[in-house]
Design a protein around this motif. Structure first.
Motif, PDB file in Angstrom:
ATOM      1  N   GLY A 198       0.708  -1.088  -0.098  1.00 22.54           N
ATOM      2  CA  GLY A 198       0.209  -0.067  -0.207  1.00 22.54           C
ATOM      3  C   GLY A 198       0.812   1.159   0.031  1.00 22.54           C
ATOM      4  N   ASP A 199       1.950   1.175   0.766  1.00 20.99           N
ATOM      5  CA  ASP A 199       2.805   2.531   0.773  1.00 20.99           C
ATOM      6  C   ASP A 199       3.512   2.703  -0.425  1.00 20.99           C
ATOM      7  N   PHE A 200       3.929   1.642  -1.142  1.00 13.98           N
ATOM      8  CA  PHE A 200       4.397   1.644  -2.680  1.00 13.98           C
ATOM      9  C   PHE A 200       3.430   2.282  -3.505  1.00 13.98           C
ATOM     10  N   VAL A 201       2.060   1.720  -3.431  1.00 13.68           N
ATOM     11  CA  VAL A 201       1.398   2.229  -4.499  1.00 13.68           C
ATOM     12  C   VAL A 201       0.737   3.703  -4.329  1.00 13.68           C
ATOM     13  N   THR A 202       0.783   4.143  -3.239  1.00 13.72           N
ATOM     14  CA  THR A 202       0.427   5.683  -2.783  1.00 13.72           C
ATOM     15  C   THR A 202       1.784   6.556  -3.075  1.00 13.72           C
ATOM     16  N   LYS A 203       2.812   5.879  -2.921  1.00 17.34           N
ATOM     17  CA  LYS A 203       3.861   6.762  -3.198  1.00 17.34           C
ATOM     18  C   LYS A 203       4.573   6.828  -4.786  1.00 17.34           C
ATOM     19  N   ASN A 204       3.934   6.013  -5.319  1.00 21.12           N
ATOM     20  CA  ASN A 204       4.220   5.930  -6.854  1.00 21.12           C
ATOM     21  C   ASN A 204       2.937   5.652  -7.615  1.00 21.12           C
ATOM     22  N   GLN A 205       1.976   6.672  -7.509  1.00 19.50           N
ATOM     23  CA  GLN A 205       0.760   6.622  -8.054  1.00 19.50           C
ATOM     24  C   GLN A 205       0.841   6.634  -9.316  1.00 19.50           C
ATOM     25  N   SER A 206       1.602   7.814 -10.039  1.00 19.75           N
ATOM     26  CA  SER A 206       1.600   7.797 -11.364  1.00 19.75           C
ATOM     27  C   SER A 206       2.035   6.864 -12.163  1.00 19.75           C
ATOM     28  N   SER A 207       3.280   6.094 -11.547  1.00 18.44           N
ATOM     29  CA  SER A 207       3.711   5.090 -12.249  1.00 18.44           C
ATOM     30  C   SER A 207       2.948   3.648 -12.046  1.00 18.44           C
ATOM     31  N   VAL A 208       2.240   3.515 -11.139  1.00 20.94           N
ATOM     32  CA  VAL A 208       1.067   2.384 -10.943  1.00 20.94           C
ATOM     33  C   VAL A 208       0.127   2.575 -12.075  1.00 20.94           C
ATOM     34  N   THR A 209      -0.486   3.928 -12.088  1.00 14.07           N
ATOM     35  CA  THR A 209      -1.672   3.992 -13.034  1.00 14.07           C
ATOM     36  C   THR A 209      -1.132   3.935 -14.606  1.00 14.07           C
ATOM     37  N   GLN A 210       0.289   4.026 -14.821  1.00 12.38           N
ATOM     38  CA  GLN A 210       0.673   4.023 -16.296  1.00 12.38           C
ATOM     39  C   GLN A 210       0.789   2.570 -16.346  1.00 12.38           C
ATOM     40  N   ILE A 211       1.448   1.810 -15.554  1.00 12.58           N
ATOM     41  CA  ILE A 211       1.493   0.281 -15.535  1.00 12.58           C
ATOM     42  C   ILE A 211       0.147  -0.348 -15.804  1.00 12.58           C
ATOM     43  N   GLU A 212      -1.023  -0.060 -15.015  1.00 11.23           N
ATOM     44  CA  GLU A 212      -2.223  -0.370 -15.233  1.00 11.23           C
ATOM     45  C   GLU A 212      -2.471  -0.253 -16.648  1.00 11.23           C
ATOM     46  N   SER A 213      -2.575   1.021 -17.084  1.00 11.30           N
ATOM     47  CA  SER A 213      -3.220   1.223 -18.509  1.00 11.30           C
ATOM     48  C   SER A 213      -2.364   0.663 -19.546  1.00 11.30           C
ATOM     49  N   ALA A 214      -0.849   0.256 -19.513  1.00 10.58           N
ATOM     50  CA  ALA A 214      -0.283  -0.328 -20.345  1.00 10.58           C
ATOM     51  C   ALA A 214      -0.534  -2.008 -20.647  1.00 10.58           C
ATOM     52  N   LEU A 215      -0.888  -2.297 -19.300  1.00  9.77           N
ATOM     53  CA  LEU A 215      -1.338  -3.834 -19.170  1.00  9.77           C
ATOM     54  C   LEU A 215      -2.777  -3.975 -19.710  1.00  9.77           C
ATOM     55  N   ARG A 216      -3.521  -3.152 -19.412  1.00  4.85           N
ATOM     56  CA  ARG A 216      -4.759  -3.143 -19.667  1.00  4.85           C
ATOM     57  C   ARG A 216      -4.845  -3.198 -21.347  1.00  4.85           C
TER      58      ARG A 216
END
Length: 360
Positions: free
Chosen positions: A26-44
């Protein structure tokens, strides 16, 4: 004895490990929100264009796609919790976000029902794929069960919101966590981001705000104007429905179930009766809706979205098999092999699965 004592000490440590890992994640996701969102979009996006996605490994690819969608819901919950712990900061929000966020914060039942409904929508095609492997009867039984659950969820949301129209999506959009100002300053300094500065008058020492771009004065002035919807309470962004408008909302909710029931009884792709009945219910819901001077901007936005969703009917029933599919086949034959291969995979999906063309 020492071995037993050591084992007993290790048991609590092992039980406490999963929560620690979840907290770290959870800490990783909140601190790297933009990167996580980009990864989700790319995988999707990748799951949409994988060659041979549906013919050879349909369950594996759809499982990956559904998992990404479910993971995004979990990330949304993590980010919502993180933002709720921060001091309130005024930020520009869409009307949809204001409305859905109000109900998710006010009613835990709305949040749970909306989350359940979203999870079903993200996994319904996967459930149908697994059910089809056990035969057509099982497949249509699963389709009807899912449509019944979705209809019940929507009726519950209608009741929770005191007979206000449903909006799509039912959960608020993901908010961005404000970044550390020091990090923003370092970023601006590194890339030399120059923003317009205030002009300081020499005699008085007062400062004037920077002037807008002369080519964009209209947009600048409009951004400073408050509309009636900007000052409304979030729950007032949608009016309560009653009378014929309430009947229209019920028809909109029940239409997918009515169509699924008639399709399960017909089983004939060239039978026009289910298609005509489903589309008639859709148009009846639109005709019964009253659009008066009290219609809000969010209501217009939702009804425009529902209007565009009628286009999905060209991908269903005999309209698809007799008209749309032939057009796609002819278009695919003129495309390069890579594009035509992807289109053929989607034709296979549309040919065989009910939820592949579902708009609800």
């Amino acid at each position: 004895m020492d071995t037993i004592k050591t084992a007993k000490k290790k048991v609590p440590d092992a039980l406490s490990l999963p929560p620690k890992l979840l907290n770290m994640y959870g800490d990783f996701v909140t601190k790297n929100q933009s990167s996580v969102t980009q990864i989700e979009s790319a995988l999707r996006s990748l799951t949409y264009i994988i060659p041979g996605r549906f013919r050879d490994a349909e369950l594996a690819s759809e499982s990956l796609h559904s998992s990404i969608q479910l993971l995004s819901i979990y990330h949304d919950n993590l980010l919502t919790r993180a933002i709720s712990k921060l001091p309130p900061i005024p930020r520009q929000q869409t009307m949809h976000s204001r409305y859905t966020k109000f109900w998710t914060q006010k009613s835990k039942y709305y949040r749970r029902v909306a989350t359940l409904l979203s999870m079903i929508q993200y996994t319904e095609l996967l459930w149908e794929m697994m059910a089809k492997r056990r035969g057509e009867k099982v497949r249509w039984r699963v389709v009807l069960i899912l449509e019944i659950i979705k209809a019940l969820c929507r009726l519950c949301l209608l009741r929770i919101t005191n007979s206000r129209p449903l909006v799509t999506p039912h959960l608020p959009e993901r908010d961005a966590i404000p970044e550390d100002p020091q990090e923003e300053d370092m970023y601006d300094e590194e890339f030399k981001v120059k923003e317009p500065t205030d002009y300081e008058m020499k005699r008085t020492g007062l400062s004037l705000p920077p002037l807008p771009n002369p080519r964009d004065i209209s947009s600048y002035l409009l951004s400073k104007v408050l509309t009636a919807d900007d000052i409304k309470a979030p729950n007032a962004l949608l009016n309560k429905v009653n009378g014929s408008a309430q009947l229209a909302e019920w028809l909109h909710i029940l239409q997918p179930l009515i169509y699924a029931v008639t399709m399960s009884r017909s089983r004939n792709k060239k039978d026009w009766q289910p298609w005509v009945l489903g589309l008639s219910v859709e148009f009846a819901a639109r005709q019964l809706r009253k659009e008066g001077y009290r219609t809000t901007a969010l209501e217009k936005e939702e009804w425009n979205r529902r209007g565009w969703s009628i286009l999905y009917w060209v991908m269903r029933g005999p309209m698809y098999t007799e008209v749309t599919r032939k057009a796609f086949t002819g278009f695919s034959s003129r495309m390069p092999s890579l594009i035509s291969g992807i289109m053929d995979d989607y034709l296979y999906l549309w040919d065989n699965y009910y939820f592949s063309t579902s708009s609800n």
